[in-house]
Design a protein around this motif. Structure first.
Motif, mmCIF file in Angstrom:
data_model
loop_
_atom_site.group_PDB
_atom_site.id
_atom_site.type_symbol
_atom_site.label_atom_id
_atom_site.label_comp_id
_atom_site.label_asym_id
_atom_site.label_seq_id
_atom_site.Cartn_x
_atom_site.Cartn_y
_atom_site.Cartn_z
ATOM 1 N N VAL A 125 0.763 4.411 -2.365
ATOM 2 C CA VAL A 125 0.739 4.079 -0.935
ATOM 3 C C VAL A 125 1.701 4.981 -0.170
ATOM 4 C CG1 VAL A 125 1.315 2.279 0.757
ATOM 5 C CG2 VAL A 125 -0.061 1.710 -1.267
ATOM 6 N N ARG A 126 2.938 5.125 -0.679
ATOM 7 C CA ARG A 126 3.932 5.959 -0.016
ATOM 8 C C ARG A 126 3.485 7.414 0.045
ATOM 9 N NH1 ARG A 126 7.060 9.623 -1.403
ATOM 10 N NH2 ARG A 126 6.802 9.285 -3.635
ATOM 11 N N ASN A 127 3.022 7.933 -1.080
ATOM 12 C CA ASN A 127 2.641 9.334 -1.169
ATOM 13 C C ASN A 127 1.451 9.655 -0.267
ATOM 14 O OD1 ASN A 127 2.907 11.986 -2.278
ATOM 15 N ND2 ASN A 127 1.217 11.546 -3.654
ATOM 16 N N THR A 128 0.427 8.810 -0.291
ATOM 17 C CA THR A 128 -0.744 9.093 0.546
ATOM 18 C C THR A 128 -0.393 8.973 2.027
ATOM 19 O OG1 THR A 128 -1.547 6.824 0.263
ATOM 20 C CG2 THR A 128 -2.484 8.511 -1.183
ATOM 21 N N ARG A 129 0.488 8.055 2.387
ATOM 22 C CA ARG A 129 0.931 7.930 3.778
ATOM 23 C C ARG A 129 1.658 9.208 4.214
ATOM 24 N NH1 ARG A 129 4.935 4.182 3.587
ATOM 25 N NH2 ARG A 129 3.407 2.636 2.981
ATOM 26 N N GLU A 130 2.571 9.683 3.374
ATOM 27 C CA GLU A 130 3.320 10.903 3.701
ATOM 28 C C GLU A 130 2.395 12.117 3.777
ATOM 29 O OE1 GLU A 130 6.466 11.282 0.837
ATOM 30 O OE2 GLU A 130 7.552 9.543 1.624
#
Length: 108
Positions: free
Chosen positions: A92-97
């Motif tokens: 979730v964090r990586n795809t958001r960034e």
């Protein structure tokens, strides 16, 4: 199926594999050995992707492609768990960034 359900299923299968490994080899596979198995699966996946694109002949490639993608996902889930990584949170964090970065590059 939600991610946590996939994770639970993968880890239950890993427990069975560990029992099998102990029976067969007297110990469970290390994370290094699991990663090496994953690398082999990625190689098989690459060949199946080529077959799916029509540049390699593999019978029943669509079914085999689904199987290999599933094998790779299983490996990633198990490795993340064994390394203490919350894969769902990291994804979730990586795809958001990444989405924010790409949107910025596109000027959106």
């Amino acid at each position: 199926m939600k991610f946590r359900d996939l994770e639970k299923s993968a880890l239950q299968l890993n427990e069975l594999y560990e029992q099998f490994e102990i029976k067969r080899w007297g110990r469970i596979w290390t994370t290094t050995e699991l990663a090496l198995g994953f690398v082999g699966d990625v190689g098989d996946l690459a060949k199946l992707i080529q077959a799916n694109a029509g540049i390699r002949d593999i019978d029943d490639c669509k079914a085999k492609l689904g199987h290999e993608l599933s094998d790779c996902l299983w490996s990633i889930i198990v490795l993340a768990n064994k390394c203490g990584i919350d894969l769902e949170a990291e994804f979730v964090r990586n795809t958001r960034e990444l989405a924010a970065y790409v949107s910025g590059e596109l000027g959106s």
